[in-house]
Scaffold this active site. Structure first.
Site, PDB file in Angstrom:
ATOM      1  N   HIS A  68      -2.770   6.644   4.358  1.00 29.05           N
ATOM      2  CA  HIS A  68      -1.621   6.652   5.456  1.00 29.05           C
ATOM      3  C   HIS A  68      -0.724   7.926   4.698  1.00 29.05           C
ATOM      4  O   HIS A  68      -1.211   8.018   3.059  1.00 29.05           O
ATOM      5  CB  HIS A  68      -0.566   5.543   4.379  1.00 29.05           C
ATOM      6  CG  HIS A  68      -0.587   4.070   4.698  1.00 29.05           C
ATOM      7  ND1 HIS A  68      -1.341   3.699   5.638  1.00 29.05           N
ATOM      8  CD2 HIS A  68       0.394   2.952   3.671  1.00 29.05           C
ATOM      9  CE1 HIS A  68      -1.467   2.614   6.294  1.00 29.05           C
ATOM     10  NE2 HIS A  68      -0.712   2.083   4.977  1.00 29.05           N
TER      11      HIS A  68
ATOM     12  N   CYS B  99       0.199  -1.494   0.387  1.00 28.82           N
ATOM     13  CA  CYS B  99       0.314  -0.416   0.150  1.00 28.82           C
ATOM     14  C   CYS B  99       0.821   1.244   0.148  1.00 28.82           C
ATOM     15  O   CYS B  99       0.455   2.006  -0.668  1.00 28.82           O
ATOM     16  CB  CYS B  99      -0.569  -0.219   0.940  1.00 28.82           C
ATOM     17  SG  CYS B  99      -0.464  -1.022   2.672  1.00 28.82           S
TER      18      CYS B  99
HETATM   19  N1  LIG Z   1      -4.841  -3.517   5.299  1.00 26.16           N
HETATM   20  C1  LIG Z   1      -3.974  -2.934   4.234  1.00 26.16           C
HETATM   21  O1  LIG Z   1      -4.160  -1.738   3.907  1.00 26.16           O
HETATM   22  C2  LIG Z   1      -3.270  -3.227   3.334  1.00 26.16           C
HETATM   23  C3  LIG Z   1      -3.421  -2.764   1.834  1.00 26.16           C
HETATM   24  C4  LIG Z   1      -2.835  -3.423   1.155  1.00 26.16           C
HETATM   25  C5  LIG Z   1      -2.462  -5.160   1.405  1.00 26.16           C
HETATM   26  N2  LIG Z   1      -3.065  -6.115   2.563  1.00 26.16           N
HETATM   27  C6  LIG Z   1      -3.144  -7.288   2.532  1.00 26.16           C
HETATM   28  O2  LIG Z   1      -4.042  -7.478   2.360  1.00 26.16           O
HETATM   29  C7  LIG Z   1      -4.403  -8.751   3.673  1.00 26.16           C
HETATM   30  C8  LIG Z   1      -5.470  -8.226   4.135  1.00 26.16           C
HETATM   31  O3  LIG Z   1      -5.250  -7.716   5.026  1.00 26.16           O
HETATM   32  P1  LIG Z   1      -6.142  -6.850   6.330  1.00 26.16           P
HETATM   33  O4  LIG Z   1      -6.033  -5.850   6.307  1.00 26.16           O
HETATM   34  O5  LIG Z   1      -7.717  -6.881   5.469  1.00 26.16           O
HETATM   35  O6  LIG Z   1      -6.704  -7.603   6.963  1.00 26.16           O
HETATM   36  P2  LIG Z   1      -7.464  -8.569   8.373  1.00 26.16           P
HETATM   37  O7  LIG Z   1      -8.836  -6.993   8.604  1.00 26.16           O
HETATM   38  O8  LIG Z   1      -6.489  -8.415   9.151  1.00 26.16           O
HETATM   39  O9  LIG Z   1      -8.875  -9.388   6.832  1.00 26.16           O
HETATM   40  C9  LIG Z   1      -8.228 -10.691   6.781  1.00 26.16           C
HETATM   41  C10 LIG Z   1      -8.589 -11.347   6.117  1.00 26.16           C
HETATM   42  O10 LIG Z   1      -7.770 -12.883   5.920  1.00 26.16           O
HETATM   43  C11 LIG Z   1      -8.902 -14.307   6.167  1.00 26.16           C
HETATM   44  N3  LIG Z   1      -8.411 -14.499   6.290  1.00 26.16           N
HETATM   45  C12 LIG Z   1      -6.582 -14.564   6.973  1.00 26.16           C
HETATM   46  N4  LIG Z   1      -5.941 -15.603   7.725  1.00 26.16           N
HETATM   47  C13 LIG Z   1      -7.231 -17.107   6.898  1.00 26.16           C
HETATM   48  C14 LIG Z   1      -6.935 -18.475   6.050  1.00 26.16           C
HETATM   49  N5  LIG Z   1      -5.946 -19.751   6.378  1.00 26.16           N
HETATM   50  N6  LIG Z   1      -7.887 -18.721   5.282  1.00 26.16           N
HETATM   51  C15 LIG Z   1      -8.774 -18.151   4.988  1.00 26.16           C
HETATM   52  N7  LIG Z   1      -8.916 -16.494   5.276  1.00 26.16           N
HETATM   53  C16 LIG Z   1      -8.287 -15.970   5.862  1.00 26.16           C
HETATM   54  C17 LIG Z   1      -9.863 -13.310   7.446  1.00 26.16           C
HETATM   55  O11 LIG Z   1     -11.117 -14.551   7.786  1.00 26.16           O
HETATM   56  P3  LIG Z   1     -11.693 -14.362   9.012  1.00 26.16           P
HETATM   57  O12 LIG Z   1     -12.597 -12.863   9.119  1.00 26.16           O
HETATM   58  O13 LIG Z   1     -12.503 -15.505   9.347  1.00 26.16           O
HETATM   59  O14 LIG Z   1     -10.148 -14.270  10.069  1.00 26.16           O
HETATM   60  C18 LIG Z   1     -10.088 -11.901   6.822  1.00 26.16           C
HETATM   61  O15 LIG Z   1     -11.163 -12.247   6.346  1.00 26.16           O
HETATM   62  C19 LIG Z   1      -3.335  -8.845   4.270  1.00 26.16           C
HETATM   63  O16 LIG Z   1      -2.046  -9.840   2.916  1.00 26.16           O
HETATM   64  C20 LIG Z   1      -2.690  -7.173   3.598  1.00 26.16           C
HETATM   65  O17 LIG Z   1      -1.335  -6.998   3.543  1.00 26.16           O
HETATM   66  C21 LIG Z   1      -3.946  -4.743   3.510  1.00 26.16           C
END
Ligand SMILES: NC(=O)c1ccc[n+]([C@@H]2O[C@H](COP(=O)([O-])OP(=O)(O)OC[C@H]3O[C@@H](n4cnc5c(N)ncnc54)[C@H](OP(=O)(O)O)[C@@H]3O)[C@@H](O)[C@H]2O)c1
Length: 341
Positions: free
Chosen positions: A247, A134
């Site tokens: 950010h 990001c």
């Molecule tokens: N947040 C940001 O600004 C951002 C920006 C760029 C990239 N990312 C990337 O996007 C991804 C998600 O980030 P997030 O911020 O959305 O995280 P988050 O709010 O913690 O959400 C994680 C999601 O992944 C699911 N999950 C986790 N482990 C899993 C598994 N083993 N099998 C299936 N589903 C699983 C969770 O499901 P449950 O609810 O069932 O646990 C939830 O839906 C990460 O790789 C992160 O690095 C995030």
């Protein structure tokens, strides 16, 4: 060519996943069947999309039969395990995690910078495309048009990263600690070792031998890959600040060719995905609140770097804010999918 691909959103219950659904709906992305996937914890949960109720399913190896487009945001271990499986059965994957960003042969794409790298990939025919980190995306949307004009030689960036960049758990930590401090109670540190409310700290990613954390190194190496030039000198300092969403980044640029603040401002105003907020008279520049919920990266404080005066080099400083759940993640991925349509 598919006009309404079958879409799977992987990690739909997370901070990025929720944004995926909002952006697909806002942009009227054509969808045949929609599949919502998350971990076992969320299986059975109901989520509404465009007036219809969908049931979240557990992500398994069988989740991708008949899927043409899989939007992944479930962390890098889930991507490493399931994105190749999805691709194998014909789903084209756009992955938000870091799992494949630096893998040779996998395009790492910011549509405003290198859309041409996805040529040859077709929806429903497999393949993985990586969405950059990001902070990298939010930096490159404004810096790429300046680079095209005057060629960046060196870049020094400092980030001010929000809670939502670390997912839902971090947002809850900032919210609950803020309440605890205001209520005169000791803040509970569950996710981050340091107090988050009314504080800031160096980015919570691992630190390598050279003293850089992985978020900082992602900004360096991903930029090299996206621009196709690893001779550009980049250094970054990434900091987590107690802001809920969007950010901010302070970016100092040194150029090969002549450029000044006026030309830079004109260039940025004409470039896609950017809104310039640069009102010196009223001291009004981008803030993360301005950027929250917006598609554009906001740019201001566009000024000549006075430390370069007299040494023949061209330098600029800019300050940018971008919604990292949107342009830094879900929106960028949906824009990639739109290019594939
Ligand atoms: N947040 C940001 O600004 C951002 C920006 C760029 C990239 N990312 C990337 O996007 C991804 C998600 O980030 P997030 O911020 O959305 O995280 P988050 O709010 O913690 O959400 C994680 C999601 O992944 C699911 N999950 C986790 N482990 C899993 C598994 N083993 N099998 C299936 N589903 C699983 C969770 O499901 P449950 O609810 O069932 O646990 C939830 O839906 C990460 O790789 C992160 O690095 C995030």
């Amino acid at each position: 060519m598919l006009s309404a691909p079958n879409v799977a959103v992987v990690g739909v219950t997370g901070a990025v996943g929720e944004e995926f659904l909002a952006i697909l709906a806002e942009r009227n992305f054509p969808i045949g069947d929609l599949k919502l996937l998350a971990s076992k914890r969320s299986a059975g949960k109901k989520i509404e999309y465009q007036g219809k109720i969908f049931t979240v399913e557990e992500l398994t190896e069988d989740s991708f039969d008949g899927v043409d487009l899989a939007l992944f945001s479930a962390g890098s271990s889930a991507s490493k395990k399931y994105a190749p499986v999805a691709s194998e059965v014909g789903a084209t994957v756009v992955d938000n995690s870091s799992a494949f960003r630096m893998t040779d042969g996998i395009p790492l794409v910011v549509p405003e910078a290198n859309a041409d790298t996805i040529k040859g990939i077709e929806l429903g025919k497999g393949g993985i495309i990586a969405n950059p980190n990001c902070s990298t995306i939010i930096m490159l949307v404004p810096v790429t048009p300046l680079h095209r004009l005057a060629h960046v030689k060196r870049m020094v960036v400092s980030t001010y990263q929000s809670a939502s960049g670390a997912g839902r758990a971090a947002m809850m930590e900032l919210d609950s600690q803020t309440r605890q401090v205001l209520d005169g109670k000791p803040p509970e540190c569950k996710l981050f070792p340091q107090q988050y409310a009314f504080n800031l700290f160096s980015h919570n990613s691992d630190i390598g031998e050279e003293g850089y954390n992985t978020e900082e190194l992602k900004m360096v190496y991903e930029t090299h890959k996206i621009w196709g030039d690893d001779s550009i000198k980049i250094t970054a300092t990434c900091v987590r600040v107690p802001v809920m969403r969007a950010h901010s980044e302070s970016i100092n640029l040194e150029f090969e060719d002549p450029i000044d603040e006026k030309i830079a401002s004109e260039t940025l105003k004409a470039a896609p995905g950017i809104t310039v907020i640069d009102d010196r008279d009223n001291n009004r520049f981008p803030t993360p609140l301005d950027a929250s919920g917006k598609d554009d990266v906001l740019v201001g404080r566009i000024r000549n770097d006075i430390s370069r005066e007299g040494d023949g080099a061209c330098g600029l400083d800019i300050f940018v804010c971008g919604d990292q759940l949107r342009k830094g993640a879900a929106l960028n991925a949906v824009q990639i999918a739109e290019l594939l349509l």
